[in-house]
Design an enzyme around this catalytic site. Structure first.
Site, mmCIF file in Angstrom:
data_model
loop_
_atom_site.group_PDB
_atom_site.id
_atom_site.type_symbol
_atom_site.label_atom_id
_atom_site.label_comp_id
_atom_site.label_asym_id
_atom_site.label_seq_id
_atom_site.Cartn_x
_atom_site.Cartn_y
_atom_site.Cartn_z
ATOM 1 C CD GLN A 12 11.440 -2.785 8.263
ATOM 2 O OE1 GLN A 12 12.293 -1.865 8.263
ATOM 3 N NE2 GLN A 12 10.961 -3.539 7.219
ATOM 4 C CG ASP A 40 -2.995 -14.967 15.489
ATOM 5 O OD1 ASP A 40 -3.678 -14.111 14.768
ATOM 6 O OD2 ASP A 40 -2.427 -15.667 15.386
ATOM 7 C CB ALA A 64 0.721 -7.088 7.240
ATOM 8 C CB THR A 66 5.137 -8.414 5.062
ATOM 9 O OG1 THR A 66 6.023 -8.893 6.251
ATOM 10 C CG2 THR A 66 4.089 -7.376 5.782
ATOM 11 C CE1 TYR A 103 1.282 3.359 8.351
ATOM 12 C CE2 TYR A 103 0.774 1.894 10.291
ATOM 13 C CZ TYR A 103 0.991 2.899 9.991
ATOM 14 O OH TYR A 103 1.233 4.022 10.549
ATOM 15 C CG ASP A 106 5.194 -0.592 -3.124
ATOM 16 O OD1 ASP A 106 4.899 -1.218 -2.018
ATOM 17 O OD2 ASP A 106 6.087 -0.693 -3.780
ATOM 18 C CE1 TYR A 135 1.997 -8.002 1.982
ATOM 19 C CE2 TYR A 135 3.038 -6.584 -0.028
ATOM 20 C CZ TYR A 135 2.659 -6.685 1.474
ATOM 21 O OH TYR A 135 2.876 -5.503 1.993
ATOM 22 C CE LYS A 139 -1.090 -4.897 3.341
ATOM 23 N NZ LYS A 139 -1.336 -4.952 4.842
ATOM 24 C CD1 TRP A 160 10.082 -0.432 -2.720
ATOM 25 C CD2 TRP A 160 11.928 0.837 -3.287
ATOM 26 N NE1 TRP A 160 10.381 -0.428 -4.099
ATOM 27 C CE2 TRP A 160 11.521 0.151 -4.197
ATOM 28 C CE3 TRP A 160 13.282 1.380 -3.190
ATOM 29 C CZ2 TRP A 160 12.283 0.232 -5.660
ATOM 30 C CZ3 TRP A 160 13.861 1.376 -4.402
ATOM 31 C CH2 TRP A 160 13.450 1.138 -5.804
#
Length: 290
Positions: A12, A40, A64, A66, A103, A106, A135, A139, A160
């Site tokens: 995204q 990779d 990541a 995700t 990145y 939250d 997860y 992170k 989000w």
């Protein structure tokens, strides 16, 4: 001209970086983009060889693991992508003197109902991390690895995430709104959406000013997933009967925080940054998806 390498180019955020730079910044930024099949980030020798050949000013890591529930089943892989690879990127940042943009999420915070009362504007950047799922844990470990290895970094936490590309809540709701007359959406998880376009524009502003450190980027306002779904259907005039339900109606392998709002006061103090209201962000996105 700034030379930037983009990792995770098919996600995204990676797609949005390419769209904005190609559209508005191609005269100031030379962007080389790599999907995970091109490069990779867990294949360290290949990464090292490519970075040394390209000699970038900036590396933007959008790669990541995700899949929040999948991380509970694939713990080693999640840690390798979310912690070990970022540590290696940070080591290369030290050696080759490029800025590392990374990145995070939250989900590094515990997200308790008590925190929702304590932090009506969201978690500040320096609040202690205490993730409730694997997860979030990986992170957070990735963030720490970068901070301990190189000062020349920009860590951006988002929540989000939604945008024109890839799959996200907005696109899922639009699809379900065409397929069903009734929907249940959880009403006990609170936060705010982060729109990919707004992330990239604010990151470009931070890069231009050569700013380091950790920043939160999300939209203004505090809503539940139910509120978000309701607004999507109202703005698109889609007639769906929505029922607000608690999280236990949709059991998941990984625990989800009840509260994951990020405070944006720190970035709002940076000249040239813009944090938008979530409704404005949603309208913009729905227009782009037309």
């Amino acid at each position: 001209m700034m030379k930037a390498l983009l990792l995770g180019a098919s996600g995204q955020l990676g797609e949005e970086w390419q769209r904005i730079i190609n559209k508005d910044y191609s005269d100031e930024i030379e962007l080389l983009s790599y999907t995970s099949s091109d490069l990779d980030i867990t294949h360290y020798q290949e990464v090292s060889d490519e970075f040394r050949e390209q000699n970038p000013d900036v590396v933007i890591n959008c790669a990541a693991f995700t899949d929040v529930d999948g991380a509970e089943d694939h713990k080693k892989r999640a840690r390798k992508v979310n912690m070990e690879a970022p540590l290696y990127l940070a080591e290369l940042s030290q050696q080759l003197e490029f800025k590392l943009v990374h990145y995070s999420t939250d989900y590094v915070f515990p997200g308790t109902k008590l925190n929702k009362r304590e932090f009506p504007n969201g978690y500040p950047e320096d609040h202690p991390a205490d993730p409730v799922n694997w997860y979030g844990k990986t992170k957070w470990e990735g963030e720490q690895a970068i901070r301990q290895t190189t000062e020349n970094h920009l860590i951006v936490r988002v929540s989000w995430l939604c945008g024109q590309f890839g799959s996200n809540f907005v696109k899922t709701m639009l699809q379900l709104g065409q397929e069903r007359n009734e929907l249940q959406v959880v009403n006990d998880q609170w936060g705010s959406p982060t729109f990919a376009e707004n992330i990239v524009k604010n990151c470009l502003n931070l890069l231009r000013r050569d700013i380091d450190g950790t920043y939160h980027i999300t939209s203004k306002g505090l809503i539940s997933w139910y509120d978000f779904a309701k607004a999507i259907f109202e703005m698109k005039n889609i007639d769906v009967s929505l029922e607000a339900v608690t999280s236990d109606v949709f059991p998941t392998k990984a625990q989800r925080p009840h509260f994951s709002k990020l405070d944006t006061e720190k970035i709002e103090e940076v000249e040239g940054s813009e944090i938008i209201d979530w409704k404005k962000g949603l309208r913009n996105l729905l227009d782009e998806l037309q």
